[in-house]
Design a protein around this motif. Structure first.
Motif, PDB file in Angstrom:
ATOM      1  N   LYS A  80     -44.865 -38.394   7.558  1.00  0.00           N
ATOM      2  CA  LYS A  80     -46.427 -38.532   6.855  1.00  0.00           C
ATOM      3  C   LYS A  80     -46.823 -37.995   6.619  1.00  0.00           C
ATOM      4  N   THR A  81     -46.160 -36.077   6.870  1.00  0.00           N
ATOM      5  CA  THR A  81     -46.731 -34.701   6.939  1.00  0.00           C
ATOM      6  C   THR A  81     -46.249 -34.522   4.977  1.00  0.00           C
ATOM      7  N   ALA A  82     -44.974 -35.191   4.898  1.00  0.00           N
ATOM      8  CA  ALA A  82     -44.123 -34.681   4.374  1.00  0.00           C
ATOM      9  C   ALA A  82     -43.567 -33.440   4.823  1.00  0.00           C
ATOM     10  N   ARG A  83     -43.261 -33.034   5.376  1.00  0.00           N
ATOM     11  CA  ARG A  83     -42.990 -31.881   5.983  1.00  0.00           C
ATOM     12  C   ARG A  83     -41.598 -31.939   6.983  1.00  0.00           C
ATOM     13  N   PRO A  84     -40.735 -31.168   7.288  1.00  0.00           N
ATOM     14  CA  PRO A  84     -39.830 -31.033   8.010  1.00  0.00           C
ATOM     15  C   PRO A  84     -39.743 -31.157   9.425  1.00  0.00           C
ATOM     16  N   ILE A  85     -39.582 -31.384  10.511  1.00  0.00           N
ATOM     17  CA  ILE A  85     -39.397 -31.782  11.962  1.00  0.00           C
ATOM     18  C   ILE A  85     -39.603 -30.556  12.595  1.00  0.00           C
ATOM     19  N   LEU A  86     -37.972 -30.335  12.523  1.00  0.00           N
ATOM     20  CA  LEU A  86     -37.531 -28.784  13.289  1.00  0.00           C
ATOM     21  C   LEU A  86     -38.679 -27.664  12.318  1.00  0.00           C
ATOM     22  N   SER A  87     -38.851 -26.325  13.554  1.00  0.00           N
ATOM     23  CA  SER A  87     -39.798 -25.410  12.593  1.00  0.00           C
ATOM     24  C   SER A  87     -38.589 -24.952  11.755  1.00  0.00           C
ATOM     25  N   ASN A  88     -37.523 -24.891  12.564  1.00  0.00           N
ATOM     26  CA  ASN A  88     -36.230 -24.087  11.151  1.00  0.00           C
ATOM     27  C   ASN A  88     -35.646 -25.124  10.364  1.00  0.00           C
ATOM     28  N   ALA A  89     -36.443 -26.385  10.298  1.00  0.00           N
ATOM     29  CA  ALA A  89     -36.602 -27.597   9.667  1.00  0.00           C
ATOM     30  C   ALA A  89     -34.950 -28.034   9.584  1.00  0.00           C
ATOM     31  N   PHE A  90     -33.775 -27.018   9.648  1.00  0.00           N
ATOM     32  CA  PHE A  90     -32.564 -27.999  10.332  1.00  0.00           C
ATOM     33  C   PHE A  90     -32.122 -27.439  11.367  1.00  0.00           C
ATOM     34  N   GLY A  91     -30.733 -28.351  11.717  1.00  0.00           N
ATOM     35  CA  GLY A  91     -30.496 -28.024  12.232  1.00  0.00           C
ATOM     36  C   GLY A  91     -28.984 -28.538  13.200  1.00  0.00           C
ATOM     37  N   GLY A  92     -28.607 -28.344  13.737  1.00  0.00           N
ATOM     38  CA  GLY A  92     -27.241 -29.406  14.819  1.00  0.00           C
ATOM     39  C   GLY A  92     -27.372 -30.880  15.533  1.00  0.00           C
ATOM     40  N   MET A  93     -26.149 -31.908  15.289  1.00  0.00           N
ATOM     41  CA  MET A  93     -26.344 -33.060  15.022  1.00  0.00           C
ATOM     42  C   MET A  93     -25.780 -33.047  16.353  1.00  0.00           C
ATOM     43  N   SER A  94     -25.651 -33.740  17.471  1.00  0.00           N
ATOM     44  CA  SER A  94     -24.911 -33.361  18.721  1.00  0.00           C
ATOM     45  C   SER A  94     -25.444 -35.484  18.674  1.00  0.00           C
ATOM     46  N   GLY A  95     -24.253 -36.070  19.824  1.00  0.00           N
ATOM     47  CA  GLY A  95     -24.604 -37.156  20.242  1.00  0.00           C
ATOM     48  C   GLY A  95     -23.379 -38.389  19.725  1.00  0.00           C
ATOM     49  N   PRO A  96     -23.799 -39.574  19.823  1.00  0.00           N
ATOM     50  CA  PRO A  96     -22.716 -40.788  19.820  1.00  0.00           C
ATOM     51  C   PRO A  96     -22.359 -40.896  18.057  1.00  0.00           C
ATOM     52  N   ALA A  97     -22.904 -40.790  17.645  1.00  0.00           N
ATOM     53  CA  ALA A  97     -22.889 -40.211  15.703  1.00  0.00           C
ATOM     54  C   ALA A  97     -22.079 -39.288  15.675  1.00  0.00           C
ATOM     55  N   ILE A  98     -21.471 -38.197  16.073  1.00  0.00           N
ATOM     56  CA  ILE A  98     -20.414 -37.364  15.703  1.00  0.00           C
ATOM     57  C   ILE A  98     -19.381 -37.159  16.340  1.00  0.00           C
ATOM     58  N   LYS A  99     -18.834 -38.474  17.422  1.00  0.00           N
ATOM     59  CA  LYS A  99     -17.622 -39.275  18.102  1.00  0.00           C
ATOM     60  C   LYS A  99     -16.678 -38.849  17.404  1.00  0.00           C
TER      61      LYS A  99
END
Length: 300
Positions: free
Chosen positions: A198-217
């Motif tokens: 909707k805003t065409a902006r990254p959601i996180l204030s830092n834009a990038f972050g580390g992914m965790s959770g089931p997908a990385i298992k």
């Protein structure tokens, strides 16, 4: 049946609270242990306070969570006060980070008397500048950090490695050569990002972050499997553990224990008890009498 040990630290079961989730206060660390975990890891902290990134710092994505908290923490002096309040029977692992081997060593030495083990966070993919995030991508720097901490403390040391490298086995070898007593595999994957359409902006204030959770298992299990074949020190597996089946995969790959983090967001602190009950039932059904019998079975 579920008892195991890491570096002579006795655990009532192989589940451990991972760094970064409910690890900032003694009250939550005690609660997690009372809820069924075999041990707990604190949130990563440094010598000096670090405000981290501004909100939003976390966003849910398919298969997990992306976070860019920036290793925010109140500094080692404040953390010492919290660690004093952790119940004596709780096996406690203190996670530390720094921008240099000297900072790692100083932070570790400052809390050694309250910890059963030190975990070195050399691998956070969303750390702020000056937090040593790239150390774990360099075998020489990893060696220097581990060596410095081993010279500074007498408790066991585990080095937490990043999957964001060409050859994690090489980094693991450097940590072991430097004296690391154990390894923690893996830190979050990435960095990744999510954009608000909707805003065409990254959601996180830092834009990038580390992914965790089931997908990385699957990545985490592969890392444990590869490293297990090349080192002689115990491994704690972490990355996407949500149920006993996940824990069994890590044990078969070569881990002696599993750390649980993001699953708490889905299932609450009760997830540790759920995993343990499922694991015990699995072991009875399959004829395993101890966790140790399962470690590395995928290699036989």
């Amino acid at each position: 049946m579920l008892e195991t040990s890491i570096c002579n630290i006795e655990l009532r079961n192989p589940t451990i609270l991972a760094a970064g989730v409910m690890g900032s206060m003694a009250s939550s660390l005690n609660r997690i242990y009372r809820g069924g975990a075999g041990a707990v890891v604190t949130k990563s902290f440094s010598l000096r306070p670090n405000p981290g990134y501004r909100n939003p710092t976390t966003v849910e994505v398919t298969g997990g969570v992306i976070n860019a908290i920036g290793l925010s923490n109140p500094g080692v002096e404040a953390f010492r006060e919290e660690l004093k309040l952790v119940d004596e029977e709780v096996p406690l692992i203190a996670s530390v980070y720094g921008a240099s081997p000297e900072e790692f060593a100083s932070a570790a030495a400052s809390v050694e008397e309250y910890a059963d083990m030190i975990e070195l966070n050399v691998s956070c993919p969303h750390a702020m500048a000056g937090c040593g995030a790239s150390i774990g991508q360099d075998p020489e720097l990893t060696f220097r950090v581990v060596s410095a901490v081993k010279d500074a403390v007498d408790v066991p040391v585990s080095t937490k490695l990043t999957p964001n490298v060409t050859d994690i086995v090489e980094i693991a070898g450097s940590a072991e050569e430097a004296g690391s007593d154990a390894l923690t595999l893996i830190n979050s994957l990435g960095p990744g990002m999510k954009i608000d359409i909707k805003t065409a902006r990254p959601i996180l204030s830092n834009a990038f972050g580390g992914m965790s959770g089931p997908a990385i298992k699957p990545v985490a299990v592969r890392c444990v499997y590869d490293v297990y074949r090349s080192v002689d020190i115990p491994i704690m597996g972490v990355g996407g553990v949500r149920d006993f089946q996940d824990a069994v995969e890590f044990l078969f790959a070569g881990a002696r224990a599993v750390q649980v983090g993001t699953a708490i967001m889905y299932d609450g602190p009760e997830v540790f008890m759920k995993i343990c009950r499922g694991l015990e039932a699995f072991m009875m059904a399959e004829g395993f009498s101890s966790v140790d019998e399962m470690v590395g079975l995928a290699h036989d």
